[in-house]
Each structure stands twice: as C-alpha cells, then as structure tokens.
Scaffold this active site. Structure first.
Site, mmCIF file in Angstrom:
data_model
loop_
_atom_site.group_PDB
_atom_site.id
_atom_site.type_symbol
_atom_site.label_atom_id
_atom_site.label_comp_id
_atom_site.label_asym_id
_atom_site.label_seq_id
_atom_site.Cartn_x
_atom_site.Cartn_y
_atom_site.Cartn_z
ATOM 1 N N SER A 17 30.631 -7.256 -7.813
ATOM 2 C CA SER A 17 30.305 -7.462 -9.291
ATOM 3 C C SER A 17 31.551 -7.009 -10.372
ATOM 4 C CB SER A 17 29.143 -6.729 -10.023
ATOM 5 O OG SER A 17 29.250 -5.279 -9.709
ATOM 6 N N CYS A 55 17.352 -1.397 -1.634
ATOM 7 C CA CYS A 55 17.802 -0.630 -2.584
ATOM 8 C C CYS A 55 17.326 0.650 -2.899
ATOM 9 C CB CYS A 55 18.374 -1.241 -3.819
ATOM 10 S SG CYS A 55 16.980 -1.757 -4.798
ATOM 11 N N CYS A 71 13.502 -9.514 -6.738
ATOM 12 C CA CYS A 71 14.373 -8.915 -7.762
ATOM 13 C C CYS A 71 15.142 -9.922 -8.419
ATOM 14 C CB CYS A 71 15.169 -7.738 -7.165
ATOM 15 S SG CYS A 71 16.471 -6.986 -8.101
ATOM 16 N N SER A 112 27.009 -3.911 -11.166
ATOM 17 C CA SER A 112 26.163 -2.665 -10.311
ATOM 18 C C SER A 112 27.076 -1.496 -9.934
ATOM 19 C CB SER A 112 25.730 -3.286 -8.876
ATOM 20 O OG SER A 112 26.928 -3.738 -8.204
#
Length: 366
Positions: A13, A198, A101, A8
C-alpha cells in the site's frame, strides 16, 4: 483526481500510494482501524491493523508529504466480516473473509465515505489490474505476478466500484515492489507480508472459533452412519479436510478419509474416501458481476480458492444465482467458499457456493 489511498502500513500500500502521486493525483492516505482492541505491536506476519501498522502507514505518508488520517471502521468490520465469519462456520459453511472485507469494507464503507467527502476514487495495494475498454468501461484482470494475484478476492466488485478503483501494483512483480520501496527510502520495504486471516493473529482458526462458539461435542461418522470418533465442534471442519480428524480406527481398506459433509443441525461431521469429494457442478448465490451479467451459457474458467487452480467450465447466470458446469471433477468444494469466474485474465464475476455435486450423466456424455 482526488484519491484516497488505503494504507495498511505494509509495503504494497505504501508503493501504491506513491505511484498514485507520481501519476499526478491529489492523494490522501487513510489507515483503516478495524480492530476494537488493536494490539500495540505486530507479533508475526499474521494479522494487521496494529498500532504499529498505523504508525508505519503514517511514517510513509509523512515521507510522501500527503495528509494522513485513521478512519475507525472497527464496528462495521466486526458486524460485516467477523460476525459473518462466525455465523457461516456455525452453519457448516467455509467463508472467505477477505472477499467479504473487500465487498463490505474497502469497496463499500471506505469508498462510500470517500465519495461523501468529495473524493473520486480509492487506491489499494492489491495485486490486480483494471483495464479500460475503448468505450470507457473498466474491466478487472489478473495481476502479471501469478504468485501474488489477488483478483480472486476482488471478484465481488461490481462495475460501479471498479469505475472508482485503482490497483497500481497489478503490472509489477512483488520483488520489484520491494526494490522500489527501498529505493524510495520506505522503512517498510522489508516488512513481512500479512497472510492468513487478519483477525486471527496466531493462525489457530479452530481455537479461535472454539472460543467464539464454545465447545459442542458431537460425532464423526462414516457415510453409512457408523460412528468413528468424536469432535469438539463441527464448525472446526471443512469439506476436503484430511488432517486433524483424530479417528479411533482406520478405514477397512486402508485408504485415507476426508471430510465430505458437515451437518450442523445434527452436529455431525461425515467422512469418506477421496472419490466422494469429486464434483463437476456448482450452484452459487449472491452473484456479483464485474460488468454486465453473462447472457446464456458462457465458457469460463472457474476458481474456488484464492490461490487455487482455474478449471474450464460453462456458466449460466439466472438473477442472483449462477450454475457452473465443470469439464472435469474437482475436489474439496465447500459451501460458503466463493467461485470466481474468468474469461482469459478478465474477472467475469463471483458467487458464494451453496451446493456442489457430481453429475455422472454429463461425464458419460463426454
């Protein structure tokens, strides 16, 4: 094993990708472009998927010496997550876009594309644990860091998806992840975490929905139908809400009032006292099981918010539907939310809440 590391541009991550390499996997970094008009720079800790984030992910991949690609999934994200979010609020429900998501993008679209390209699995920076059973099956469990545990938003994963999922950070507390990132020399070691929704970067969900759906003035009423005020769109309210009601007059008993129901057909928001919010029974649909579906009535823990409390309950699955009976009343359960079921730290599965109620006979029987 050939693994796609979803990157990301954040610290989690980045460390997850590094750990997959350390474990001996053949890793390729992939950044998901989810915005159809990505901002150049991140303006705050809210939001993600800016051009800056893609650049941060690429920089980490270069440090790790792995190939890096940007996969454009903006159209799919808009259809399956953003449009779904808008439609759910328009229907008087309160969705969780992070679950959608994970279900539709990260462990469907992303995983499907990875498998089609010859990869074996996907790794992300989520805080959760995958535990392998002696028979080779895999279970989803809570992370060791309760403050960062994300097993709730992963409760939509099924057994096949879990078989191809890695969460390398599940056994680590967040401060240690940042320390590891700094030790590895990652620029993102002190980058703020993303939070909230987001695609609503300013955090103003009500304003964002107002722009998406348009103003639709209507009545705020008491449970007996008495008009107490006006709203500019029922979509801006959710069950359990207390703030922002803007009522013209206080309750006769002086008690605070909460949203107890949203009626999109009548464009009304119903308010009442806190005792009307307590429920002990939940009906869920679109059940997703992180393994075999439960058989008969099973004892579980039930959680209805991403970082909410877990409550003792019994659950019974019936195809795509699940009935949950709580051992105590809980408040603020809204249609559209997800109920995620646990057995100890293990995630049993999840369902989307379509109804909740108070069954007084069950209370009297206890």
């Amino acid at each position: 094993m050939r693994v796609v590391a979803a990157m990301s541009g954040g610290v989690d991550s980045a460390v997850a990708a590094a750990r997959m390499i350390d474990a001996g996997h053949d890793v390729v970094g992939v950044h998901l472009a989810l915005s159809q008009s990505a901002a150049t720079l991140r303006e705050s800790a809210r939001g993600c998927c800016t051009i800056e984030d893609a650049g941060d992910a690429r920089r980490v991949a270069d440090q790790l010496g792995i190939p890096f690609y940007v996969w454009d999934m903006a159209e799919r994200f808009k259809r399956d997550v953003v449009d779904d979010f808008v439609a759910e609020y328009a229907a008087g429900r309160t969705p969780n876009p992070c679950l959608r998501c994970n279900e539709k993008i990260k462990f469907a679209a992303l995983l499907d594309k990875a498998l089609a390209l010859g990869f074996d699995a996907v790794a992300t920076g989520h805080y959760a644990q995958v535990v392998e059973r002696p028979d080779g099956g895999r279970e989803l469990h809570r992370a060791v860091d309760p403050a960062k545990d994300q097993s709730y938003v992963l409760g939509v994963l099924d057994a096949e998806q879990l078989a191809r999922a890695f969460f390398p950070l599940g056994d680590t507390h967040k401060p240690q992840v940042r320390e590891e990132a700094a030790a590895r020399g990652f620029y993102v070691a002190r980058k703020p975490d993303s939070h909230d929704i987001c695609f609503i970067q300013d955090g103003d969900t009500r304003g964002w929905l107002g722009r998406a759906l348009g103003e639709a003035p209507g009545e705020i009423v008491d449970t007996d139908g008495t008009v107490l005020g006006e709203h500019r769109g029922a979509f801006a309210y959710t069950v359990g809400q207390r703030r922002g009601l803007g009522l013209r007059r206080p309750a006769a008993d002086g008690q605070p009032r909460y949203v107890v129901e949203v009626r999109p057909e009548a464009n009304q928001v119903v308010v009442g006292t806190a005792d009307l919010l307590g429920v002990n029974a939940i009906t869920g649909e679109h059940a997703r099981w992180c393994g075999p579906a439960p058989v008969g009535v099973v004892t579980v823990g039930a959680q209805v918010r991403a970082h909410g409390e877990e409550f003792a309950a019994e659950a019974r699955a019936d195809g795509n539907r699940v009935e949950v009976r709580l051992r105590e009343r809980i408040r603020g359960v809204a249609p559209g939310q997800s109920v995620v079921l646990y057995e100890g730290t293990r995630v049993v599965g999840s369902a989307t809440i379509v109804a909740s109620r108070l069954e007084r006979a069950r209370e009297a029987a206890r």
